[in-house]
Scaffold this motif. Structure first.
Motif, mmCIF file in Angstrom:
data_model
loop_
_atom_site.group_PDB
_atom_site.id
_atom_site.type_symbol
_atom_site.label_atom_id
_atom_site.label_comp_id
_atom_site.label_asym_id
_atom_site.label_seq_id
_atom_site.Cartn_x
_atom_site.Cartn_y
_atom_site.Cartn_z
ATOM 1 N N PHE A 123 -26.732 3.930 -65.070
ATOM 2 C CA PHE A 123 -26.290 4.825 -63.550
ATOM 3 C C PHE A 123 -26.704 3.721 -62.848
ATOM 4 O O PHE A 123 -26.626 2.629 -62.559
ATOM 5 N N ALA A 124 -25.592 4.072 -62.120
ATOM 6 C CA ALA A 124 -25.183 3.258 -60.722
ATOM 7 C C ALA A 124 -24.598 3.941 -59.036
ATOM 8 O O ALA A 124 -24.400 4.622 -59.445
ATOM 9 N N GLY A 125 -25.765 3.300 -57.885
ATOM 10 C CA GLY A 125 -25.489 3.637 -57.195
ATOM 11 C C GLY A 125 -24.494 2.991 -56.227
ATOM 12 O O GLY A 125 -24.874 2.187 -56.347
ATOM 13 N N VAL A 126 -23.672 3.569 -55.465
ATOM 14 C CA VAL A 126 -22.891 2.814 -54.586
ATOM 15 C C VAL A 126 -22.680 3.482 -52.635
ATOM 16 O O VAL A 126 -22.536 5.012 -52.678
ATOM 17 N N THR A 127 -23.189 2.863 -52.280
ATOM 18 C CA THR A 127 -22.641 3.452 -50.355
ATOM 19 C C THR A 127 -21.769 4.468 -50.398
ATOM 20 O O THR A 127 -19.720 3.369 -50.714
ATOM 21 N N HIS A 128 -21.883 4.731 -49.525
ATOM 22 C CA HIS A 128 -21.067 5.628 -49.336
ATOM 23 C C HIS A 128 -19.218 4.629 -48.198
ATOM 24 O O HIS A 128 -20.218 3.997 -47.279
ATOM 25 N N GLU A 149 -26.993 11.136 -49.075
ATOM 26 C CA GLU A 149 -27.084 11.202 -47.023
ATOM 27 C C GLU A 149 -26.499 9.620 -47.461
ATOM 28 O O GLU A 149 -25.148 9.573 -46.742
ATOM 29 N N THR A 150 -26.471 9.093 -47.930
ATOM 30 C CA THR A 150 -25.614 7.186 -47.518
ATOM 31 C C THR A 150 -25.263 6.448 -49.219
ATOM 32 O O THR A 150 -24.473 5.809 -49.472
ATOM 33 N N TYR A 151 -25.173 7.277 -50.412
ATOM 34 C CA TYR A 151 -24.558 6.794 -51.461
ATOM 35 C C TYR A 151 -24.412 7.720 -52.376
ATOM 36 O O TYR A 151 -24.988 9.139 -52.736
ATOM 37 N N ALA A 152 -23.445 8.074 -53.171
ATOM 38 C CA ALA A 152 -22.864 8.820 -54.265
ATOM 39 C C ALA A 152 -24.146 7.796 -56.226
ATOM 40 O O ALA A 152 -23.642 7.098 -56.399
#
Length: 168
Positions: A123-128, A149-152
């Motif tokens: 799993f990885a999160g990326v800032t919008h 709100e701030t990332y996907a």
């Protein structure tokens, strides 16, 4: 520990306390690039000894520098949140962008997670707004699974880790 990529001269190497200065230099030299979306602000500001101490505490089987021809150009980290499920984090120096290095490093880290840690999912999160990071994940086979709100958040089923297009 070393993890090969499919490109000659590009490999992942465990980050150890002695890498603290080189890592701090990499972050400072790419500060504008790395903090553009609000990420890595604290890491960029931290002195070398803080990074060295962190590397001493982290599992060297999970935390890697990305080396191109023996030059540290980035990092990739596997975060065991709920093994066999892992988180993934990565960064790349501005000077190393645009040459496929991040894609190859993330792909190598995913293969390492699957083969060495018997990981099933990443799993990885990326800032919008960080479209280049999204493109890296998509090239490796990740799919968006949630938007906050701030990332996907992105997910990769490691049983389906694809070969990279245009590579063996």
């Amino acid at each position: 520990m070393q993890v090969a990529t499919i490109r000659s001269g590009l490999e992942l190497r465990s980050l150890l306390p002695g890498d603290g200065s080189a890592y701090a230099d990499l972050l400072r030299s790419s500060a504008e690039h790395l903090t553009r979306h609000g990420d890595y602000v604290d890491a960029v500001a931290a002195p070398a000894d803080v990074h060295a101490a962190a590397f001493a505490e982290l599992d060297p089987r999970h935390n890697f520098g990305i080396y191109e021809n023996d030059l540290l150009v980035g990092s990739v980290e596997l975060v065991p949140h709920d093994p066999p499920k892992f988180g993934l984090g990565y960064l790349l120096a501005h000077s190393a962008c645009g040459r496929g290095i991040a894609t190859l490093a993330v792909h190598a880290a995913a293969g390492h997670a699957r083969s060495t840690h018997i990981a099933t999912d990443l799993f990885a999160g990326v800032t919008h707004g960080n479209h280049k990071s999204v493109a890296v994940l998509q090239r490796v086979g990740f799919a968006r699974i949630a938007t906050f709100e701030t990332y996907a958040r992105y997910h990769l089923d490691l049983a389906r880790l694809p070969a990279l297009p245009g590579h063996p």
